[in-house]
Design a protein around this motif. Structure first.
Motif, PDB file in Angstrom:
ATOM      1  N   SER A   1      -1.314  13.988 -14.006  1.00 32.74           N
ATOM      2  CA  SER A   1      -1.445  12.357 -14.497  1.00 32.74           C
ATOM      3  C   SER A   1      -1.965  11.948 -15.584  1.00 32.74           C
ATOM      4  N   TYR A   2      -2.997  12.740 -16.230  1.00 34.98           N
ATOM      5  CA  TYR A   2      -4.008  12.471 -16.943  1.00 34.98           C
ATOM      6  C   TYR A   2      -3.521  11.972 -18.604  1.00 34.98           C
ATOM      7  N   TYR A   3      -2.354  12.806 -19.344  1.00 28.59           N
ATOM      8  CA  TYR A   3      -1.916  12.404 -20.287  1.00 28.59           C
ATOM      9  C   TYR A   3      -0.601  11.480 -20.261  1.00 28.59           C
ATOM     10  N   PRO A   4       0.251  11.621 -19.187  1.00 27.52           N
ATOM     11  CA  PRO A   4       1.263  10.349 -19.138  1.00 27.52           C
ATOM     12  C   PRO A   4       0.681   9.055 -19.012  1.00 27.52           C
ATOM     13  N   CYS A   5      -0.588   8.887 -18.155  1.00 24.44           N
ATOM     14  CA  CYS A   5      -1.239   7.778 -17.955  1.00 24.44           C
ATOM     15  C   CYS A   5      -2.071   7.165 -18.879  1.00 24.44           C
TER      16      CYS A   5
ATOM     17  N   VAL B   1       0.657  -1.010  -0.098  1.00 28.32           N
ATOM     18  CA  VAL B   1      -0.130  -0.063   0.068  1.00 28.32           C
ATOM     19  C   VAL B   1       0.735   1.201   0.198  1.00 28.32           C
ATOM     20  N   ARG B   2       0.547   2.116  -0.878  1.00 23.11           N
ATOM     21  CA  ARG B   2       1.335   3.385  -0.925  1.00 23.11           C
ATOM     22  C   ARG B   2       0.344   4.638  -0.704  1.00 23.11           C
ATOM     23  N   VAL B   3       0.402   5.354   0.102  1.00 19.67           N
ATOM     24  CA  VAL B   3      -0.460   6.582   0.507  1.00 19.67           C
ATOM     25  C   VAL B   3       0.072   7.908   0.104  1.00 19.67           C
ATOM     26  N   ARG B   4      -0.574   8.651  -0.652  1.00 22.55           N
ATOM     27  CA  ARG B   4      -0.108   9.918  -1.039  1.00 22.55           C
ATOM     28  C   ARG B   4      -1.110  11.110  -1.044  1.00 22.55           C
ATOM     29  N   ALA B   5      -0.722  12.240  -0.705  1.00 17.53           N
ATOM     30  CA  ALA B   5      -1.648  13.342  -0.797  1.00 17.53           C
ATOM     31  C   ALA B   5      -1.593  13.616  -2.286  1.00 17.53           C
ATOM     32  N   PRO B   6      -2.596  14.095  -2.837  1.00 16.24           N
ATOM     33  CA  PRO B   6      -2.741  14.503  -4.142  1.00 16.24           C
ATOM     34  C   PRO B   6      -1.877  15.362  -4.912  1.00 16.24           C
ATOM     35  N   LEU B   7      -1.292  16.479  -3.791  1.00 17.02           N
ATOM     36  CA  LEU B   7       0.065  17.286  -4.617  1.00 17.02           C
ATOM     37  C   LEU B   7       1.051  16.656  -4.405  1.00 17.02           C
ATOM     38  N   ASP B   8       1.402  15.260  -3.713  1.00 14.31           N
ATOM     39  CA  ASP B   8       2.570  14.607  -3.608  1.00 14.31           C
ATOM     40  C   ASP B   8       2.351  13.365  -4.729  1.00 14.31           C
ATOM     41  N   ALA B   9       1.329  12.957  -5.171  1.00 19.85           N
ATOM     42  CA  ALA B   9       1.189  12.005  -5.993  1.00 19.85           C
ATOM     43  C   ALA B   9       1.432  12.428  -7.541  1.00 19.85           C
ATOM     44  N   GLY B  10       1.620  11.533  -8.326  1.00 21.69           N
ATOM     45  CA  GLY B  10       2.135  11.898  -9.751  1.00 21.69           C
ATOM     46  C   GLY B  10       1.734  10.557 -10.528  1.00 21.69           C
ATOM     47  N   PRO B  11       2.038  10.797 -11.932  1.00 19.84           N
ATOM     48  CA  PRO B  11       1.967   9.650 -12.891  1.00 19.84           C
ATOM     49  C   PRO B  11       2.793   8.623 -12.617  1.00 19.84           C
ATOM     50  N   GLU B  12       3.890   8.670 -11.978  1.00 20.64           N
ATOM     51  CA  GLU B  12       4.806   7.539 -11.744  1.00 20.64           C
ATOM     52  C   GLU B  12       4.256   6.675 -10.635  1.00 20.64           C
TER      53      GLU B  12
END
Length: 156
Positions: free
Chosen positions: A80-84, A39-50
């Motif tokens: 994240s939209y276009y990279p994913c 499980v990986r937990v991220r706040a939206p501003l810390d999360a990204g396409p990776e």
């Protein structure tokens, strides 16, 4: 946990009650009977396409802000939209909304973006409407546990 499944939890939790919901999802997803899920937990501003590309499934969490998802979650989608887009089609996901009103606009926005990404909603979203109630926490716990257990069992 090299062969483990990977669950990404991206939640906007700006208040004590929304942190309770996030923590309940994480606790459910990390249940001791679930052996093979990281499980990986991220706040939206810390999360990204990776993070999205790393994951085998995603749980999103947001507040309802002016009838829409939080700006932080929208920012996560914007980055994240276009990279994913071409790489995560069919990605299993679910979400919860902490809605002071009805959550309709927030739900519509999340479903519009995830439909564009061609992600697959695998569990009915949890809509925590109105005044905060303790049952919201148990519903979020169940959301995390069910999605994680489904990954662990090879159902997703």
């Amino acid at each position: 946990m090299e062969d483990s499944k990977k669950l990404l939890i991206v939640t906007h939790a700006p208040s004590p009650n929304t942190r309770r919901l996030r923590d309940a999802v994480v606790e459910g997803a990390s249940h001791p009977d679930i052996d093979n899920v990281e499980v990986r937990v991220r706040a939206p501003l810390d999360a990204g396409p990776e993070d999205v590309l790393w994951s085998d499934a995603i749980i999103l969490g947001t507040t309802e802000n002016l009838g829409y998802m939080s700006g932080a979650l929208k920012d996560f989608f914007d980055r994240s939209y276009y990279p994913c887009l071409e790489k995560t089609q069919g990605l299993p996901f679910s979400y919860y909304i902490r809605a002071g009103h009805d959550g309709t606009g927030t739900r519509r926005a999340i479903e519009s973006i995830t439909t564009g990404l061609r992600w697959r909603l695998v569990q009915e979203p949890v809509l925590c409407r109105g005044e905060f109630r303790d049952e919201f926490t148990s519903q979020c716990h169940e959301l995390g546990m069910t999605l994680s257990a489904s990954l662990d069992a090879g159902m997703l």
